[in-house]
Design a protein around this motif. Structure first.
Motif, PDB file in Angstrom:
ATOM      1  N   SER A  67      42.109  63.218  36.223  1.00 54.42           N
ATOM      2  CA  SER A  67      41.434  62.720  37.432  1.00 54.42           C
ATOM      3  C   SER A  67      42.376  62.005  38.387  1.00 54.42           C
ATOM      4  O   SER A  67      42.048  61.810  39.564  1.00 54.42           O
ATOM      5  CB  SER A  67      40.313  61.754  37.040  1.00 54.42           C
ATOM      6  N   GLY A  68      43.517  61.559  37.873  1.00 56.16           N
ATOM      7  CA  GLY A  68      44.424  60.737  38.681  1.00 56.16           C
ATOM      8  C   GLY A  68      44.084  59.262  38.658  1.00 56.16           C
ATOM      9  O   GLY A  68      44.830  58.452  39.216  1.00 56.16           O
ATOM     10  N   VAL A  69      42.967  58.895  38.021  1.00 59.85           N
ATOM     11  CA  VAL A  69      42.569  57.490  37.918  1.00 59.85           C
ATOM     12  C   VAL A  69      43.319  56.847  36.752  1.00 59.85           C
ATOM     13  O   VAL A  69      43.284  57.356  35.627  1.00 59.85           O
ATOM     14  CB  VAL A  69      41.050  57.356  37.708  1.00 59.85           C
ATOM     15  N   LYS A  70      43.988  55.738  37.020  1.00 59.71           N
ATOM     16  CA  LYS A  70      44.734  55.044  35.983  1.00 59.71           C
ATOM     17  C   LYS A  70      43.795  54.197  35.121  1.00 59.71           C
ATOM     18  O   LYS A  70      42.710  53.817  35.562  1.00 59.71           O
ATOM     19  CB  LYS A  70      45.817  54.162  36.606  1.00 59.71           C
ATOM     20  N   VAL A  71      44.255  53.899  33.918  1.00 55.36           N
ATOM     21  CA  VAL A  71      43.495  53.038  33.013  1.00 55.36           C
ATOM     22  C   VAL A  71      44.276  51.743  32.820  1.00 55.36           C
ATOM     23  O   VAL A  71      45.411  51.745  32.332  1.00 55.36           O
ATOM     24  CB  VAL A  71      43.249  53.714  31.654  1.00 55.36           C
ATOM     25  N   ALA A  72      43.665  50.642  33.255  1.00 55.99           N
ATOM     26  CA  ALA A  72      44.266  49.315  33.113  1.00 55.99           C
ATOM     27  C   ALA A  72      43.474  48.519  32.090  1.00 55.99           C
ATOM     28  O   ALA A  72      42.264  48.713  31.930  1.00 55.99           O
ATOM     29  CB  ALA A  72      44.272  48.581  34.460  1.00 55.99           C
ATOM     30  N   THR A  73      44.151  47.593  31.413  1.00 59.20           N
ATOM     31  CA  THR A  73      43.459  46.713  30.487  1.00 59.20           C
ATOM     32  C   THR A  73      44.027  45.308  30.593  1.00 59.20           C
ATOM     33  O   THR A  73      45.024  45.080  31.281  1.00 59.20           O
ATOM     34  CB  THR A  73      43.563  47.245  29.043  1.00 59.20           C
ATOM     35  N   VAL A  74      43.355  44.362  29.924  1.00 63.20           N
ATOM     36  CA  VAL A  74      43.708  42.955  30.039  1.00 63.20           C
ATOM     37  C   VAL A  74      44.256  42.429  28.713  1.00 63.20           C
ATOM     38  O   VAL A  74      43.814  42.840  27.640  1.00 63.20           O
ATOM     39  CB  VAL A  74      42.500  42.101  30.471  1.00 63.20           C
ATOM     40  N   VAL A  75      45.228  41.523  28.803  1.00 65.04           N
ATOM     41  CA  VAL A  75      45.768  40.845  27.627  1.00 65.04           C
ATOM     42  C   VAL A  75      45.892  39.350  27.938  1.00 65.04           C
ATOM     43  O   VAL A  75      45.919  38.947  29.103  1.00 65.04           O
ATOM     44  CB  VAL A  75      47.142  41.413  27.205  1.00 65.04           C
ATOM     45  N   ASN A  76      45.959  38.554  26.869  1.00 63.78           N
ATOM     46  CA  ASN A  76      45.974  37.090  27.007  1.00 63.78           C
ATOM     47  C   ASN A  76      44.792  36.623  27.851  1.00 63.78           C
ATOM     48  O   ASN A  76      44.897  35.664  28.623  1.00 63.78           O
ATOM     49  CB  ASN A  76      47.296  36.607  27.617  1.00 63.78           C
ATOM     50  N   PHE A  77      43.686  37.295  27.683  1.00 60.35           N
ATOM     51  CA  PHE A  77      42.529  37.169  28.575  1.00 60.35           C
ATOM     52  C   PHE A  77      41.365  36.516  27.836  1.00 60.35           C
ATOM     53  O   PHE A  77      41.087  36.861  26.688  1.00 60.35           O
ATOM     54  CB  PHE A  77      42.129  38.582  29.025  1.00 60.35           C
ATOM     55  N   PRO A  78      40.625  35.604  28.486  1.00 65.72           N
ATOM     56  CA  PRO A  78      40.818  35.143  29.862  1.00 65.72           C
ATOM     57  C   PRO A  78      41.572  33.825  30.000  1.00 65.72           C
ATOM     58  O   PRO A  78      41.892  33.412  31.096  1.00 65.72           O
ATOM     59  CB  PRO A  78      39.387  34.957  30.348  1.00 65.72           C
ATOM     60  N   GLY A  79      41.841  33.129  28.891  1.00 64.52           N
ATOM     61  CA  GLY A  79      42.339  31.760  29.004  1.00 64.52           C
ATOM     62  C   GLY A  79      43.828  31.595  29.191  1.00 64.52           C
ATOM     63  O   GLY A  79      44.293  30.516  29.549  1.00 64.52           O
ATOM     64  N   GLY A  80      44.597  32.663  28.912  1.00 68.37           N
ATOM     65  CA  GLY A  80      46.045  32.567  29.075  1.00 68.37           C
ATOM     66  C   GLY A  80      46.733  31.716  28.029  1.00 68.37           C
ATOM     67  O   GLY A  80      47.839  31.236  28.265  1.00 68.37           O
ATOM     68  N   SER A  81      46.092  31.535  26.851  1.00 67.18           N
ATOM     69  CA  SER A  81      46.580  30.541  25.894  1.00 67.18           C
ATOM     70  C   SER A  81      47.144  31.117  24.600  1.00 67.18           C
ATOM     71  O   SER A  81      47.565  30.367  23.722  1.00 67.18           O
ATOM     72  CB  SER A  81      45.445  29.571  25.539  1.00 67.18           C
ATOM     73  N   PHE A  82      47.174  32.446  24.461  1.00 59.46           N
ATOM     74  CA  PHE A  82      47.702  33.026  23.223  1.00 59.46           C
ATOM     75  C   PHE A  82      49.225  32.900  23.174  1.00 59.46           C
ATOM     76  O   PHE A  82      49.889  32.938  24.221  1.00 59.46           O
ATOM     77  CB  PHE A  82      47.314  34.501  23.099  1.00 59.46           C
ATOM     78  N   PRO A  83      49.820  32.790  21.983  1.00 61.09           N
ATOM     79  CA  PRO A  83      51.282  32.760  21.881  1.00 61.09           C
ATOM     80  C   PRO A  83      51.887  34.094  22.312  1.00 61.09           C
ATOM     81  O   PRO A  83      51.237  35.147  22.236  1.00 61.09           O
ATOM     82  CB  PRO A  83      51.537  32.475  20.403  1.00 61.09           C
ATOM     83  N   ALA A  84      53.139  34.039  22.734  1.00 58.83           N
ATOM     84  CA  ALA A  84      53.803  35.220  23.284  1.00 58.83           C
ATOM     85  C   ALA A  84      53.822  36.382  22.296  1.00 58.83           C
ATOM     86  O   ALA A  84      53.648  37.542  22.692  1.00 58.83           O
ATOM     87  CB  ALA A  84      55.221  34.861  23.704  1.00 58.83           C
TER      88      ALA A  84
END
Length: 258
Positions: A67-84
């Protein structure tokens, strides 16, 4: 039937291919993912990407193949507090599942509570884990609130190698604002290398979309905003755009807080 102005129609045509059609609801499942992917390809054209939880990446990749539509996903979401290390593992798993783009929440608490050094090192680790894959950094500008903190977060994200500066997760009370957008767009312009901008959180109509596109034109130039440099993170916005373009479907307006 509502008559729409030429400027509204032009804005809708311009905005639709810049849309990251988003669903990050707690109750998302295979059925909602299938519905999201169906909505991504419209009679007026396709959106830039869908953005969804990591567990739905394989399904979306299959449904959107060709389709040409990219697939994006989220990480460290939503608080931004996970270790690297954990976030790097999230990124690796998402890439293995076929994700085209990664939207990572920066450790924004370190920007307003600390020096920002931890946030920088964290994002550098994320950049390494992403490799050449597009990395959009979510600054959570509504939580940072103060312009000086938004500026600091933007500078950290650029230094760490962000491909996009994104305003918000959509999970805090204040999402995208024109004031924050102006700061981030200026950071994109001044970066000295290609950095894009993503407005997310609360943009639901053509008037709102037009405001952010006008800011991009003013700050970065009228030819700058394209899917490679500018995105809207939204869900309900698509229906508003399609209505203006004559493809409205009354009663279809999913909400995800975006």
């Amino acid at each position: 039937m509502t008559d729409h102005s030429a400027s509204e129609i032009a804005t809708a045509r311009r905005a639709l291919p810049l849309l990251d059609l988003t669903s990050l609801n707690d109750g998302d499942d295979a059925d909602s993912t299938a519905a999201l992917c169906r909505r991504a390809v419209t009679p007026a054209g396709s959106v830039a990407a869908v953005c969804l939880w990591p567990q739905f990446v394989p399904q979306a990749k299959g449904l959107l193949a060709g389709s040409g539509v990219k697939v994006a996903t989220v990480v460290n979401f939503p608080g931004g507090s996970f270790p690297a290390e954990k976030v790097a593992a999230q990124i690796a798993a998402a890439l293995a599942d076929g994700a085209d783009e990664i939207d990572v929440v920066m450790n924004y608490a370190d920007v307003y509570q600390g020096s920002g050094t931890r946030a920088l090192e964290h994002l550098k680790a994320c950049r390494e884990a992403c490799g050449p894959t597009t990395m959009k950094v979510i600054l959570e500008t509504g939580a940072l609130a103060k312009p000086v903190l938004v500026e600091r977060a933007a500078a950290i994200a650029v230094e760490a190698g962000a491909d996009f500066l994104k305003t918000s997760t959509g999970k805090v009370p204040v999402g995208a604002t024109p004031g924050a957008a102006r700061i981030l767009l200026q950071a994109c312009k001044d970066a000295g290398l290609p950095v894009g901008f993503k407005a997310s959180g609360g943009i639901r109509d053509v008037t709102g979309a037009a405001e952010y596109l006008a800011l991009a034109d003013e700050i970065c130039g009228p030819g700058w905003a394209s899917p490679a440099t500018f995105r809207f993170g939204a869900s309900g916005l698509l229906d508003a755009l399609l209505a203006v373009l004559g493809h409205g479907k009354p009663g279809v307006a999913p909400s995800s807080g975006y």
